[in-house]
Design a protein around this motif. Structure first.
Motif, PDB file in Angstrom:
ATOM      1  N   THR A   5      37.436  41.858  47.655  1.00  0.00           N
ATOM      2  CA  THR A   5      38.851  41.575  47.875  1.00  0.00           C
ATOM      3  C   THR A   5      39.329  40.489  46.932  1.00  0.00           C
ATOM      4  O   THR A   5      40.427  40.567  46.369  1.00  0.00           O
ATOM      5  CB  THR A   5      39.084  41.146  49.338  1.00  0.00           C
ATOM      6  OG1 THR A   5      38.596  42.162  50.208  1.00  0.00           O
ATOM      7  CG2 THR A   5      40.563  40.932  49.608  1.00  0.00           C
ATOM      8  N   PHE A   6      38.507  39.461  46.737  1.00  0.00           N
ATOM      9  CA  PHE A   6      38.861  38.364  45.824  1.00  0.00           C
ATOM     10  C   PHE A   6      39.091  38.885  44.413  1.00  0.00           C
ATOM     11  O   PHE A   6      40.057  38.499  43.738  1.00  0.00           O
ATOM     12  CB  PHE A   6      37.748  37.310  45.826  1.00  0.00           C
ATOM     13  CG  PHE A   6      37.986  36.184  44.859  1.00  0.00           C
ATOM     14  CD1 PHE A   6      38.937  35.207  45.118  1.00  0.00           C
ATOM     15  CD2 PHE A   6      37.262  36.113  43.669  1.00  0.00           C
ATOM     16  CE1 PHE A   6      39.163  34.167  44.225  1.00  0.00           C
ATOM     17  CE2 PHE A   6      37.483  35.075  42.773  1.00  0.00           C
ATOM     18  CZ  PHE A   6      38.435  34.102  43.054  1.00  0.00           C
ATOM     19  N   ALA A   7      38.230  39.795  43.963  1.00  0.00           N
ATOM     20  CA  ALA A   7      38.372  40.354  42.611  1.00  0.00           C
ATOM     21  C   ALA A   7      39.688  41.123  42.473  1.00  0.00           C
ATOM     22  O   ALA A   7      40.397  40.995  41.463  1.00  0.00           O
ATOM     23  CB  ALA A   7      37.185  41.270  42.298  1.00  0.00           C
ATOM     24  N   MET A  71      40.517  47.701  34.591  1.00  0.00           N
ATOM     25  CA  MET A  71      40.006  46.943  33.446  1.00  0.00           C
ATOM     26  C   MET A  71      40.757  47.291  32.168  1.00  0.00           C
ATOM     27  O   MET A  71      40.975  46.435  31.311  1.00  0.00           O
ATOM     28  CB  MET A  71      38.505  47.197  33.285  1.00  0.00           C
ATOM     29  CG  MET A  71      37.678  46.632  34.427  1.00  0.00           C
ATOM     30  SD  MET A  71      35.907  46.944  34.237  1.00  0.00           S
ATOM     31  CE  MET A  71      35.550  46.003  32.759  1.00  0.00           C
ATOM     32  N   LEU A  72      41.166  48.545  32.026  1.00  0.00           N
ATOM     33  CA  LEU A  72      41.949  48.953  30.858  1.00  0.00           C
ATOM     34  C   LEU A  72      43.283  48.212  30.825  1.00  0.00           C
ATOM     35  O   LEU A  72      43.711  47.725  29.771  1.00  0.00           O
ATOM     36  CB  LEU A  72      42.182  50.468  30.896  1.00  0.00           C
ATOM     37  CG  LEU A  72      42.999  51.061  29.746  1.00  0.00           C
ATOM     38  CD1 LEU A  72      42.286  50.862  28.411  1.00  0.00           C
ATOM     39  CD2 LEU A  72      43.261  52.552  29.987  1.00  0.00           C
ATOM     40  N   VAL A 166      46.195  34.137  28.669  1.00  0.00           N
ATOM     41  CA  VAL A 166      45.032  34.724  27.993  1.00  0.00           C
ATOM     42  C   VAL A 166      43.742  34.323  28.704  1.00  0.00           C
ATOM     43  O   VAL A 166      42.870  35.160  28.983  1.00  0.00           O
ATOM     44  CB  VAL A 166      44.997  34.303  26.510  1.00  0.00           C
ATOM     45  CG1 VAL A 166      43.631  34.588  25.901  1.00  0.00           C
ATOM     46  CG2 VAL A 166      46.074  35.047  25.727  1.00  0.00           C
ATOM     47  N   ALA A 167      43.608  33.042  29.033  1.00  0.00           N
ATOM     48  CA  ALA A 167      42.407  32.561  29.718  1.00  0.00           C
ATOM     49  C   ALA A 167      42.262  33.210  31.092  1.00  0.00           C
ATOM     50  O   ALA A 167      41.157  33.628  31.488  1.00  0.00           O
ATOM     51  CB  ALA A 167      42.466  31.041  29.856  1.00  0.00           C
ATOM     52  N   SER A 168      43.367  33.342  31.820  1.00  0.00           N
ATOM     53  CA  SER A 168      43.335  33.943  33.159  1.00  0.00           C
ATOM     54  C   SER A 168      42.913  35.410  33.097  1.00  0.00           C
ATOM     55  O   SER A 168      42.120  35.881  33.927  1.00  0.00           O
ATOM     56  CB  SER A 168      44.712  33.827  33.819  1.00  0.00           C
ATOM     57  OG  SER A 168      45.109  32.476  33.928  1.00  0.00           O
ATOM     58  N   LEU A 169      43.438  36.138  32.121  1.00  0.00           N
ATOM     59  CA  LEU A 169      43.084  37.550  31.972  1.00  0.00           C
ATOM     60  C   LEU A 169      41.612  37.727  31.621  1.00  0.00           C
ATOM     61  O   LEU A 169      40.945  38.634  32.145  1.00  0.00           O
ATOM     62  CB  LEU A 169      43.967  38.197  30.899  1.00  0.00           C
ATOM     63  CG  LEU A 169      45.388  38.547  31.348  1.00  0.00           C
ATOM     64  CD1 LEU A 169      46.290  38.756  30.145  1.00  0.00           C
ATOM     65  CD2 LEU A 169      45.376  39.806  32.209  1.00  0.00           C
ATOM     66  N   LEU A 170      41.098  36.879  30.756  1.00  0.00           N
ATOM     67  CA  LEU A 170      39.687  36.969  30.382  1.00  0.00           C
ATOM     68  C   LEU A 170      38.777  36.748  31.589  1.00  0.00           C
ATOM     69  O   LEU A 170      37.815  37.485  31.802  1.00  0.00           O
ATOM     70  CB  LEU A 170      39.364  35.934  29.296  1.00  0.00           C
ATOM     71  CG  LEU A 170      39.620  36.347  27.850  1.00  0.00           C
ATOM     72  CD1 LEU A 170      39.402  35.161  26.912  1.00  0.00           C
ATOM     73  CD2 LEU A 170      38.712  37.513  27.443  1.00  0.00           C
ATOM     74  N   ILE A 174      36.244  39.649  33.390  1.00  0.00           N
ATOM     75  CA  ILE A 174      34.795  39.455  33.575  1.00  0.00           C
ATOM     76  C   ILE A 174      34.410  39.647  35.035  1.00  0.00           C
ATOM     77  O   ILE A 174      33.420  40.324  35.359  1.00  0.00           O
ATOM     78  CB  ILE A 174      34.378  38.053  33.084  1.00  0.00           C
ATOM     79  CG1 ILE A 174      34.525  37.971  31.555  1.00  0.00           C
ATOM     80  CG2 ILE A 174      32.951  37.732  33.499  1.00  0.00           C
ATOM     81  CD1 ILE A 174      34.398  36.565  30.993  1.00  0.00           C
ATOM     82  N   ILE A 175      35.194  39.066  35.958  1.00  0.00           N
ATOM     83  CA  ILE A 175      34.879  39.171  37.388  1.00  0.00           C
ATOM     84  C   ILE A 175      34.974  40.616  37.869  1.00  0.00           C
ATOM     85  O   ILE A 175      34.106  41.102  38.607  1.00  0.00           O
ATOM     86  CB  ILE A 175      35.801  38.246  38.210  1.00  0.00           C
ATOM     87  CG1 ILE A 175      35.443  36.784  37.926  1.00  0.00           C
ATOM     88  CG2 ILE A 175      35.690  38.546  39.706  1.00  0.00           C
ATOM     89  CD1 ILE A 175      36.358  35.780  38.572  1.00  0.00           C
TER      90      ILE A 175
END
Length: 381
Positions: A5-7, A71-72, A166-170, A174-175
């Motif tokens: 759920t977190f992801a 993810m796309l 950008v950092a948030s999306l990366l 990954i998660i």
């Protein structure tokens, strides 16, 4: 809250970045010296990809799975947001950034809304989707609050948003990649373009899809129009306190979605739908009062009302035909293209009359959605 759920909630947060298109309209209008119509073309670029990509991605999702599509979407949005890191020198480059951000957000919506059902307990989908939209509203709010804080207290401009996004999306990408999700698959043939659009022969589905089209369009009208209204009618600086007026709208949405996720634990979605639309009508009427305090109160009340309209329309429709969730999701997210077409109408009306009178467009939109609260589902196999 479990890890899965977190992801998914992180993905909803990133969906909210697409709503930064709203405050971008006013900021880019000032930076590039645009007319109201030209500025609202930013909203067009941000949302046109919902119309072009959503049904095809719904079909892809039916074959490849929701996680792949999720993810796309994150990847495409990431590419778009990386571009401004190398300089944002022209209006055309900015439109390209917005186009890619919109494409990513469209794909995220196609996968994110139905995948929430896969991680929800039976009967809790409406509640969890409202909470996911609450998290999305935090991402939406960042488009106003971060530039406000950067300009007011750090002497930085609104483009500070891009490295943060950008950092948030990366991190989210990954998660999601490391999270295993058991997707519920219907026992039927894979969806086709024909089977998807055949759902529009169901009057209930057609009307609810139109409801999403209108709702998203009028939400962007509010998020883009409020800062311009506060600047033009009350002389409020657009880059600071004008943006805070937009943040005020999204704080109301944030509050409303959190409350909605609680209320929907014990109130039927259809009943709550009527209440939240009535609140929206009241708020929009108050915006037309020529008084700054009353206008701001109207903005807040409208946000409270708007908060749960999208998740309610979406979940009510999917729950009426759960076996067609991917196809319905594709149609619903296609309808988010309303954010491309309705705000330019508001811009044209505002150029011809006044910024305040332009709010007739969202008022007419919410009147249409009010009619939908009386429509009942008709199931179709």
């Amino acid at each position: 809250m479990n890890r899965k759920t977190f992801a998914i909630l992180l993905a909803f947060l990133c969906m909210g970045f697409g709503d930064a298109v709203g405050p971008f309209v006013g900021l880019a209008k000032e930076q590039f010296a645009l007319s109201n119509f030209e500025a609202q073309l930013i909203a067009f670029m941000g949302f046109i990809m919902f119309g072009l990509l959503s049904v095809p991605m719904g079909l892809v999702q039916d074959r490849t799975g929701k996680k792949f599509v999720l993810m796309l979407g994150l990847s495409i949005a990431l590419v778009g947001l990386v571009l401004p890191l190398f300089g944002l020198s022209s209006y055309a480059l900015f439109l390209l950034t917005i186009l890619l951000l919109g494409a990513g957000a469209a794909i995220l919506q196609v996968a994110g809304n139905p995948i929430m059902r896969d991680v929800s307990e039976p009967g809790k989908y409406s509640r969890n989707l409202s909470f996911g939209q609450f998290i999305k509203a935090i991402g939406s709010l960042s488009g106003s609050l971060i530039p406000f804080a950067a300009a007011k207290w750090m002497g930085m401009d609104w483009k500070v948003l891009f490295p943060i996004y950008v950092a948030s999306l990366l991190i989210t990408l990954i998660i999601i990649a490391l999270t295993r999700i058991q997707e519920v698959k219907a026992d039927k043939e894979p969806a086709t373009l024909a089977s998807c659009f055949s759902l529009l022969s169901n009057r209930f589905v057609l009307l609810m899809v139109l409801g999403i089209f209108v709702y998203v369009g009028i939400e962007i009208c509010l998020s883009s129009g409020v800062p311009i209204l506060l600047s033009s009618h009350y002389g409020i600086d657009l880059k600071t306190w004008g943006l805070l007026g937009n943040a005020f709208f999204f704080i109301a949405i944030l509050t409303g979605r959190f409350l909605g996720s609680v209320i929907l634990s014990w109130v039927k979605p259809q009943s709550f739908f009527r209440v939240t639309v009535a609140l929206s009508v009241l708020g929009l009427l108050l915006i037309f009062v020529d008084n700054q305090v009353v206008t701001l109160a109207g903005v807040f009340i409208t946000g409270l009302g708007f908060a749960n309209i999208f998740p309610l329309i979406f979940s009510i429709t999917v729950d009426s035909m759960p076996e067609r969730a991917n196809e319905i999701s594709g149609l619903m997210v296609t309808a988010i293209a309303g954010g491309a077409f309705i705000p330019p109408l508001m811009g044209l009306l505002a150029d011809a009359t006044s910024v305040r009178f332009g709010f007739i467009v969202p008022l007419a939109g919410i009147a249409f959605i009010a009619l939908l609260t009386m429509v009942k589902p008709k199931t179709q196999s």
